[in-house]
Design an enzyme around this catalytic site. Structure first.
Site, PDB file in Angstrom:
ATOM      1  N   CYS A 131      48.826  -6.002  17.507  1.00 21.64           N
ATOM      2  CA  CYS A 131      47.972  -6.080  18.688  1.00 21.64           C
ATOM      3  C   CYS A 131      46.536  -6.430  18.322  1.00 21.64           C
ATOM      4  CB  CYS A 131      48.024  -4.757  19.444  1.00 21.64           C
ATOM      5  SG  CYS A 131      46.986  -4.785  20.911  1.00 21.64           S
ATOM      6  N   CYS A 134      43.875  -4.716  20.371  1.00 21.44           N
ATOM      7  CA  CYS A 134      43.692  -3.281  20.098  1.00 21.44           C
ATOM      8  C   CYS A 134      42.899  -3.086  18.810  1.00 21.44           C
ATOM      9  CB  CYS A 134      45.029  -2.570  19.908  1.00 21.44           C
ATOM     10  SG  CYS A 134      46.288  -2.968  21.099  1.00 21.44           S
ATOM     11  N   ASP A 135      43.208  -3.877  17.791  1.00 22.76           N
ATOM     12  CA  ASP A 135      42.745  -3.555  16.435  1.00 22.76           C
ATOM     13  C   ASP A 135      41.725  -4.532  15.857  1.00 22.76           C
ATOM     14  OD1 ASP A 135      44.456  -1.374  16.483  1.00 22.76           O
ATOM     15  OD2 ASP A 135      46.144  -2.534  15.717  1.00 22.76           O
TER      16      ASP A 135
END
Ligand code: NAP
Length: 307
Positions: A131, A134-135
């Site tokens: 992701c 997300c990261d």
């Protein structure tokens, strides 16, 4: 006993919830492990009709949830771990609690696919991610690698180029599944370097519990080399979440639900919506449309039975 339970809280599940709630069916949505579905893993959504300036993915899906709640939908956190669809009412085990329902909408979506290397698996959360949105933030000024040749990989590479000092996109062929516009955008991005006909053989360094690099192989030249990497992002497609229905709901060999027309599955009273059945379009708007179709089918099914 519920009239309708919806498994999945992405675009498909939330839209089904809005429609069944407005039909006074008091739906229960079981959110699953990936709350909000794939949209919760994206940033800007520019192609959902009605938002000419674009809208943030998590906001879009949260708005859908609020809309469903406004009309009386209930939401429950947790994942379905077992099902009995052999007779009605259908029975669902949500992390230990059994729930009964007259009808079921399966909107459980599809989860990220991994290369399957043991080292990759061991380093998930320690530099290995599926992701980007997300990261990505964790890799400011770092060396980033993205695996894949589809739109997801291009999108991830472009997004990650905002953070990384450089982004290397590794693809196993020299032709791309990505749409021309997404591919061109990545190609014109000065921070993104392409490595084609290249596969990842190993992710280092399990002993340090941290991604430090990868071993790559050029399959045309049969050349092997190591490359330093801090963040390793896999964007090679998805696997439908149908394991808990195995042997009950008919699927194809990859696990995607086989539609019996409209939103129907092989089991009367069980309907599908979204990516769990759709391996072709997989868009937020098509998932939302599928959720609407499933809800209307549930409404008619229950009405025909006098509920
Ligand atoms: P995809 O189109 O199926 O592409 C998957 C990519 O991963 C392919 O390049 C494939 O290589 C590669 N791959 C698969 N298994 C692999 C393995 N074991 N090792 C190495 N490489 C592997 O999946 P996607 O990119 O996730 O896109 C899915 C759908 O969502 C598409 O319809 C796409 O258009 C859409 N999408 C749209 C947007 C957008 O418009 N903003 C963003 C993301 C996704 P091969 O080509 O060699 O098979």
């Amino acid at each position: 006993m519920r009239n309708v339970v919806i498994i999945g809280s992405g675009c498909a599940g939330n839209t089904a919830a809005i429609y069944t709630a407005r039909a006074n069916l008091k739906p229960l949505v079981i959110s699953g492990h990936e709350v909000g579905g794939q949209l919760s893993l994206t940033t800007e959504v520019e192609n959902f009709p009605g938002f000419p300036e674009g809208i943030n993915g998590p906001s879009l899906v949260e708005n859908m949830k609020l809309q469903a709640e406004k009309f009386g939908a209930d939401f429950m956190h947790g994942a379905v771990i077992d099902t009995d669809l052999s007779q009605r009412p259908f029975r669902l085990n949500v992390e230990g609690e059994w729930i009964e329902t007259r009808t079921l909408i399966v909107a459980s979506g599809a989860s990220a696919r991994w290369l399957g290397l043991e080292s990759e698996f061991k380093l998930i959360g320690h530099g290995v991610s599926s992701c980007a949105t997300c990261d990505g933030f964790f890799y400011r000024g770092k060396k980033i690698m993205v695996i894949g040749g589809g739109d997801s990989a291009m999108e991830a590479a472009n997004f990650l180029s905002r953070f990384g000092s450089e982004v290397t996109l590794v693809h196993r062929r020299d032709e791309f599944r990505a749409s021309k516009i997404m591919l061109d955008r990545a190609r014109h991005n000065p921070k993104i370097k392409f490595l084609t006909n290249t596969v990842v053989e190993e992710v280092y360094d399990v002993s340090k519990k941290l991604v430090t690099g990868v071993r790559l192989r050029n399959t045309k030249e049969d050349r092997v080399w190591d490359q330093e990497v801090d963040g390793y992002f896999v964007a090679i497609g998805h696997i439908p979440n149908t394991k808990v229905f195995k042997g009950q709901i008919e699927t194809d060999s990859d696990g995607y639900i086989l539609s019996k027309g409209g939103a129907r599955t092989n089991i009367a009273g069980v309907f599908h919506a979204g990516d769990v059945e759709d391996r072709i379009y997989r868009q937020a708007i098509t998932a939302a449309g599928a959720g609407c179709k499933a809800a209307i089918e549930v409404e008619r099914f229950l009405e025909a039975e006098g509920h």
